[in-house]
Design a protein around this motif. Structure first.
Motif, mmCIF file in Angstrom:
data_model
loop_
_atom_site.group_PDB
_atom_site.id
_atom_site.type_symbol
_atom_site.label_atom_id
_atom_site.label_comp_id
_atom_site.label_asym_id
_atom_site.label_seq_id
_atom_site.Cartn_x
_atom_site.Cartn_y
_atom_site.Cartn_z
ATOM 1 N N GLU A 59 6.274 -0.655 -5.583
ATOM 2 C CA GLU A 59 6.455 0.775 -5.311
ATOM 3 C C GLU A 59 5.187 1.586 -5.548
ATOM 4 O O GLU A 59 4.936 2.561 -4.834
ATOM 5 C CB GLU A 59 7.560 1.352 -6.200
ATOM 6 C CG GLU A 59 8.955 0.909 -5.851
ATOM 7 C CD GLU A 59 9.972 1.495 -6.825
ATOM 8 O OE1 GLU A 59 9.947 2.722 -7.046
ATOM 9 O OE2 GLU A 59 10.771 0.722 -7.364
ATOM 10 N N MET A 114 6.684 -0.094 -11.531
ATOM 11 C CA MET A 114 6.470 0.257 -10.122
ATOM 12 C C MET A 114 5.416 -0.649 -9.489
ATOM 13 O O MET A 114 5.536 -1.048 -8.336
ATOM 14 C CB MET A 114 6.036 1.721 -9.990
ATOM 15 C CG MET A 114 7.147 2.710 -10.260
ATOM 16 S SD MET A 114 6.568 4.422 -10.160
ATOM 17 C CE MET A 114 6.296 4.575 -8.384
ATOM 18 N N THR A 124 2.812 1.391 -2.563
ATOM 19 C CA THR A 124 3.328 2.205 -1.462
ATOM 20 C C THR A 124 3.117 3.689 -1.735
ATOM 21 O O THR A 124 2.646 4.431 -0.864
ATOM 22 C CB THR A 124 4.831 1.914 -1.264
ATOM 23 O OG1 THR A 124 4.985 0.514 -0.993
ATOM 24 C CG2 THR A 124 5.407 2.720 -0.115
#
Length: 108
Positions: free
Chosen positions: A94, A89, A97
């Protein structure tokens, strides 16, 4: 089960919580080290619990979260995953975020 209540309280009271071996600045295993580095690189505040200092948590958290290994990253009460998931991630953006959005909602 008092320890399950402690785990629930820790997860509920910390937006971003990392259960790991050691501390972010002194990890006690390679997986915890990689995971802590990825989380720290995102620049958001997070809490951690050293499971080596908390054997009851080490024993009971895998049952509670239905995840057998450490480290474990929890965000807003949800288990995100362990080392491989967190590193992946982080590499694809990701994690940044997820953590940024989680903290925005907390600060609002």
């Amino acid at each position: 089960m008092e320890i399950i209540e402690t785990i629930k309280e820790q997860i509920a009271s910390n937006t971003v919580l990392l259960y790991m071996k050691g501390s972010p600045n002194a990890p006690q295993c390679g997986f915890s080290s990689k995971t802590a580095q990825a989380v720290m690189a995102c620049g958001e505040k997070f809490a951690y619990v050293d499971i080596l200092q908390n054997p009851d948590i080490r024993t009971n958290l895998p049952k509670y979260g239905n995840w057998p290994t450490f480290p474990q990253l929890w965000v807003k009460g949800e288990l995100v995953g362990g080392c491989d998931i967190i590193v992946e991630m982080f590499e694809n953006g990701e994690l940044q975020t997820l953590l940024t959005n989680a903290m925005k909602k907390t600060d609002a």
